[in-house]
Write a protein that holds these residues in place. Sequence first.
Motif, PDB file in Angstrom:
ATOM      1  N   GLY A 142       0.794  -1.227   0.000  1.00 13.80           N
ATOM      2  CA  GLY A 142       0.000   0.000   0.000  1.00 13.80           C
ATOM      3  C   GLY A 142       0.822   1.271   0.000  1.00 13.80           C
ATOM      4  O   GLY A 142       0.254   2.377   0.009  1.00 13.80           O
ATOM      5  N   ASN A 143       2.136   1.150  -0.025  1.00 11.83           N
ATOM      6  CA  ASN A 143       3.001   2.328  -0.028  1.00 11.83           C
ATOM      7  C   ASN A 143       2.807   3.133  -1.309  1.00 11.83           C
ATOM      8  O   ASN A 143       2.571   2.579  -2.380  1.00 11.83           O
ATOM      9  CB  ASN A 143       4.452   1.877   0.106  1.00 11.83           C
ATOM     10  CG  ASN A 143       5.410   3.050   0.181  1.00 11.83           C
ATOM     11  OD1 ASN A 143       5.904   3.517  -0.835  1.00 11.83           O
ATOM     12  ND2 ASN A 143       5.667   3.532   1.387  1.00 11.83           N
ATOM     13  N   ASP A 144       2.895   4.468  -1.190  1.00  8.10           N
ATOM     14  CA  ASP A 144       2.680   5.341  -2.354  1.00  8.10           C
ATOM     15  C   ASP A 144       3.680   5.058  -3.469  1.00  8.10           C
ATOM     16  O   ASP A 144       3.309   5.021  -4.653  1.00  8.10           O
ATOM     17  CB  ASP A 144       2.775   6.811  -1.922  1.00  8.10           C
ATOM     18  CG  ASP A 144       1.607   7.238  -1.059  1.00  8.10           C
ATOM     19  OD1 ASP A 144       0.576   6.525  -1.070  1.00  8.10           O
ATOM     20  OD2 ASP A 144       1.713   8.270  -0.367  1.00  8.10           O
ATOM     21  N   ARG A 145       4.924   4.868  -3.114  1.00  2.00           N
ATOM     22  CA  ARG A 145       5.950   4.631  -4.129  1.00  2.00           C
ATOM     23  C   ARG A 145       5.725   3.286  -4.822  1.00  2.00           C
ATOM     24  O   ARG A 145       5.926   3.154  -6.024  1.00  2.00           O
ATOM     25  CB  ARG A 145       7.340   4.690  -3.505  1.00  2.00           C
ATOM     26  CG  ARG A 145       7.704   6.059  -2.941  1.00  2.00           C
ATOM     27  CD  ARG A 145       9.115   6.065  -2.382  1.00  2.00           C
ATOM     28  NE  ARG A 145      10.087   5.812  -3.424  1.00  2.00           N
ATOM     29  CZ  ARG A 145      10.580   6.730  -4.248  1.00  2.00           C
ATOM     30  NH1 ARG A 145      10.168   7.989  -4.148  1.00  2.00           N
ATOM     31  NH2 ARG A 145      11.475   6.418  -5.155  1.00  2.00           N
ATOM     32  N   ALA A 146       5.300   2.292  -4.058  1.00  2.00           N
ATOM     33  CA  ALA A 146       5.014   0.983  -4.656  1.00  2.00           C
ATOM     34  C   ALA A 146       3.831   1.067  -5.605  1.00  2.00           C
ATOM     35  O   ALA A 146       3.850   0.485  -6.703  1.00  2.00           O
ATOM     36  CB  ALA A 146       4.752  -0.044  -3.559  1.00  2.00           C
ATOM     37  N   GLN A 147       2.801   1.797  -5.210  1.00  2.00           N
ATOM     38  CA  GLN A 147       1.643   1.941  -6.083  1.00  2.00           C
ATOM     39  C   GLN A 147       1.987   2.724  -7.350  1.00  2.00           C
ATOM     40  O   GLN A 147       1.484   2.414  -8.435  1.00  2.00           O
ATOM     41  CB  GLN A 147       0.512   2.647  -5.329  1.00  2.00           C
ATOM     42  CG  GLN A 147      -0.156   1.779  -4.283  1.00  2.00           C
ATOM     43  CD  GLN A 147      -0.801   0.549  -4.892  1.00  2.00           C
ATOM     44  OE1 GLN A 147      -1.611   0.646  -5.810  1.00  2.00           O
ATOM     45  NE2 GLN A 147      -0.428  -0.623  -4.383  1.00  2.00           N
ATOM     46  N   ALA A 148       2.843   3.721  -7.227  1.00  2.00           N
ATOM     47  CA  ALA A 148       3.272   4.475  -8.406  1.00  2.00           C
ATOM     48  C   ALA A 148       4.038   3.585  -9.382  1.00  2.00           C
ATOM     49  O   ALA A 148       3.827   3.638 -10.596  1.00  2.00           O
ATOM     50  CB  ALA A 148       4.125   5.672  -7.984  1.00  2.00           C
ATOM     51  N   GLN A 149       4.918   2.737  -8.824  1.00  2.00           N
ATOM     52  CA  GLN A 149       5.678   1.817  -9.666  1.00  2.00           C
ATOM     53  C   GLN A 149       4.759   0.803 -10.343  1.00  2.00           C
ATOM     54  O   GLN A 149       4.937   0.473 -11.522  1.00  2.00           O
ATOM     55  CB  GLN A 149       6.743   1.113  -8.826  1.00  2.00           C
ATOM     56  CG  GLN A 149       7.667   0.180  -9.590  1.00  2.00           C
ATOM     57  CD  GLN A 149       8.623   0.920 -10.499  1.00  2.00           C
ATOM     58  OE1 GLN A 149       8.838   2.109 -10.359  1.00  2.00           O
ATOM     59  NE2 GLN A 149       9.202   0.212 -11.454  1.00  2.00           N
ATOM     60  N   GLY A 158       3.432  11.240  -2.749  1.00  2.00           N
ATOM     61  CA  GLY A 158       2.244  11.512  -1.954  1.00  2.00           C
ATOM     62  C   GLY A 158       1.547  12.802  -2.311  1.00  2.00           C
ATOM     63  O   GLY A 158       0.554  13.165  -1.671  1.00  2.00           O
ATOM     64  N   ALA A 159       2.001  13.509  -3.339  1.00  2.00           N
ATOM     65  CA  ALA A 159       1.382  14.770  -3.735  1.00  2.00           C
ATOM     66  C   ALA A 159       0.118  14.564  -4.556  1.00  2.00           C
ATOM     67  O   ALA A 159      -0.625  15.521  -4.809  1.00  2.00           O
ATOM     68  CB  ALA A 159       2.382  15.617  -4.538  1.00  2.00           C
ATOM     69  N   TRP A 160      -0.126  13.351  -5.017  1.00  2.00           N
ATOM     70  CA  TRP A 160      -1.297  13.048  -5.835  1.00  2.00           C
ATOM     71  C   TRP A 160      -1.906  11.744  -5.333  1.00  2.00           C
ATOM     72  O   TRP A 160      -1.188  10.841  -4.881  1.00  2.00           O
ATOM     73  CB  TRP A 160      -0.893  12.932  -7.293  1.00  2.00           C
ATOM     74  CG  TRP A 160      -2.023  12.732  -8.268  1.00  2.00           C
ATOM     75  CD1 TRP A 160      -2.356  11.575  -8.904  1.00  2.00           C
ATOM     76  CD2 TRP A 160      -2.961  13.711  -8.702  1.00  2.00           C
ATOM     77  NE1 TRP A 160      -3.443  11.766  -9.714  1.00  2.00           N
ATOM     78  CE2 TRP A 160      -3.844  13.081  -9.616  1.00  2.00           C
ATOM     79  CE3 TRP A 160      -3.165  15.063  -8.413  1.00  2.00           C
ATOM     80  CZ2 TRP A 160      -4.882  13.749 -10.231  1.00  2.00           C
ATOM     81  CZ3 TRP A 160      -4.207  15.741  -9.021  1.00  2.00           C
ATOM     82  CH2 TRP A 160      -5.050  15.097  -9.924  1.00  2.00           C
ATOM     83  N   SER A 161      -3.211  11.655  -5.398  1.00  2.00           N
ATOM     84  CA  SER A 161      -3.923  10.493  -4.876  1.00  2.00           C
ATOM     85  C   SER A 161      -3.533   9.219  -5.617  1.00  2.00           C
ATOM     86  O   SER A 161      -3.462   9.200  -6.852  1.00  2.00           O
ATOM     87  CB  SER A 161      -5.433  10.720  -5.003  1.00  2.00           C
ATOM     88  OG  SER A 161      -6.144   9.537  -4.718  1.00  2.00           O
ATOM     89  N   THR A 162      -3.319   8.142  -4.855  1.00  2.00           N
ATOM     90  CA  THR A 162      -3.017   6.861  -5.488  1.00  2.00           C
ATOM     91  C   THR A 162      -4.251   6.252  -6.143  1.00  2.00           C
ATOM     92  O   THR A 162      -4.128   5.378  -7.007  1.00  2.00           O
ATOM     93  CB  THR A 162      -2.454   5.874  -4.449  1.00  2.00           C
ATOM     94  OG1 THR A 162      -3.389   5.730  -3.369  1.00  2.00           O
ATOM     95  CG2 THR A 162      -1.127   6.366  -3.904  1.00  2.00           C
ATOM     96  N   VAL A 163      -5.443   6.684  -5.731  1.00  2.00           N
ATOM     97  CA  VAL A 163      -6.672   6.175  -6.352  1.00  2.00           C
ATOM     98  C   VAL A 163      -6.782   6.678  -7.786  1.00  2.00           C
ATOM     99  O   VAL A 163      -7.064   5.916  -8.725  1.00  2.00           O
ATOM    100  CB  VAL A 163      -7.905   6.583  -5.525  1.00  2.00           C
ATOM    101  CG1 VAL A 163      -9.184   6.106  -6.213  1.00  2.00           C
ATOM    102  CG2 VAL A 163      -7.807   6.018  -4.120  1.00  2.00           C
ATOM    103  N   ASP A 219       5.921  10.440 -10.360  1.00  2.00           N
ATOM    104  CA  ASP A 219       6.633  11.120  -9.274  1.00  2.00           C
ATOM    105  C   ASP A 219       5.663  11.714  -8.260  1.00  2.00           C
ATOM    106  O   ASP A 219       5.909  11.657  -7.047  1.00  2.00           O
ATOM    107  CB  ASP A 219       7.531  12.217  -9.849  1.00  2.00           C
ATOM    108  CG  ASP A 219       8.726  11.654 -10.597  1.00  2.00           C
ATOM    109  OD1 ASP A 219       9.074  10.488 -10.351  1.00  2.00           O
ATOM    110  OD2 ASP A 219       9.302  12.370 -11.444  1.00  2.00           O
ATOM    111  N   ALA A 220       4.551  12.292  -8.761  1.00  2.00           N
ATOM    112  CA  ALA A 220       3.576  12.904  -7.855  1.00  2.00           C
ATOM    113  C   ALA A 220       2.905  11.851  -6.979  1.00  2.00           C
ATOM    114  O   ALA A 220       2.720  12.056  -5.772  1.00  2.00           O
ATOM    115  CB  ALA A 220       2.536  13.674  -8.665  1.00  2.00           C
ATOM    116  N   VAL A 221       2.548  10.711  -7.567  1.00  2.00           N
ATOM    117  CA  VAL A 221       1.934   9.643  -6.782  1.00  2.00           C
ATOM    118  C   VAL A 221       2.940   9.066  -5.782  1.00  2.00           C
ATOM    119  O   VAL A 221       2.605   8.814  -4.620  1.00  2.00           O
ATOM    120  CB  VAL A 221       1.400   8.535  -7.721  1.00  2.00           C
ATOM    121  CG1 VAL A 221       0.918   7.335  -6.918  1.00  2.00           C
ATOM    122  CG2 VAL A 221       0.266   9.069  -8.580  1.00  2.00           C
TER     123      VAL A 221
END
Length: 358
Positions: free
Chosen positions: A261-268, A326-331, A321-323
């Motif tokens: 659930g980490n933001d960086r993991a979701q962005a990747q 944490g600057a942009w919603s992961t949803v 990068d934004a996701v």
Amino acid sequence: MILFRYLTREVLLTMSAVAGILLLVIMGSRFIRYFSDAAEGDFPVNILGTLMLYHLPGFMELILPLAFFLGILLAYGQLYMNSEITVMVACGMSPTRLLKVTLLPASAVAVLVGVCSLWLTPAGALKTAAILEDQRSRLDVSVLAPGRFQEFGGGRTAYISGFNDDGEMQDVLVHEQRQPGDEGAYNFVTRAKTGYQETRMDTGSRFLVLNDGERYGVTPGRRNAERLTFERYTLRLGLSRDRQELDSLEYTTTAALWRDGNDRAQAQWQWRAGLPLMVFVLAIMAQPLSRVNPRQGRFAKLLPAVFLYVAYLSLLLAAVDAVGSGAWSTVLGIWPVHGLFLVLGLLMIWHSQRKGMR
């Protein structure tokens, strides 16, 4: 069916030519960089081929969408110049059917990109990092090349003139620089006629065995020095150093990223999953862009198309990068970027159809 095979062949042949050129340029650049590192003694030359092979999926996942995009532009542009698509439309092929024909090879390309981005690329990146870390963890003299001063770990620099028929090093010179925290003020310079590496199988320790030489302990700025003459001297290279943990998200499997659930993991994860979708969006945008006037030439819209692709890729990277920060919603994630360019492609098709009807 005949038209489908003809159009698909034209697009895929052009895509293959473009992908081959791009792959040659990118892999050539990476090969030169690795070859320079190997020449510096960072790792043996014989693993270059393996490193390039593991990098191939990472190159392909970025090259194939662009190559397919340009393949449609160039192939359909040539057909427009030869008035072949005009004849097809006059015979009853609608723009919608032409789009369906375009999306069928796009599906095959998207599957290939998905296999690379979701599975092969992280696996290849992990293998590459493991190989390089394994080479860094070794204090090995196997990377030494004759006629050059090279570092081989532990603050040691060595020079050898060559190898004899038995594989032993000749005219060996080893400089050992005192490391921070080491006791004593001496730096050591060891000279020997021959030398070879020996590994103790019971402990895994490696030793550099030198024959017929001298060892000097010197301190910069002082005249006094220690001198030792030997017939056989064993220099312990040591055990392998503790390896760094390869826990970067770049190496994590896609399934593990999905559960994280980490933001960086979701962005990747969204970046990897979005690359196959990118193929379809680019295919939709490429069809109206490929329509050119025979007097313009098929390269007339190539530059605007490249700018459009760069804008698409840049916005995707900015969204990742934004996701991740944490600057942009992961949803929402990076999906609005794909949606924006999908709507843009559909509007371009609609405008092209209206222009054609007029």
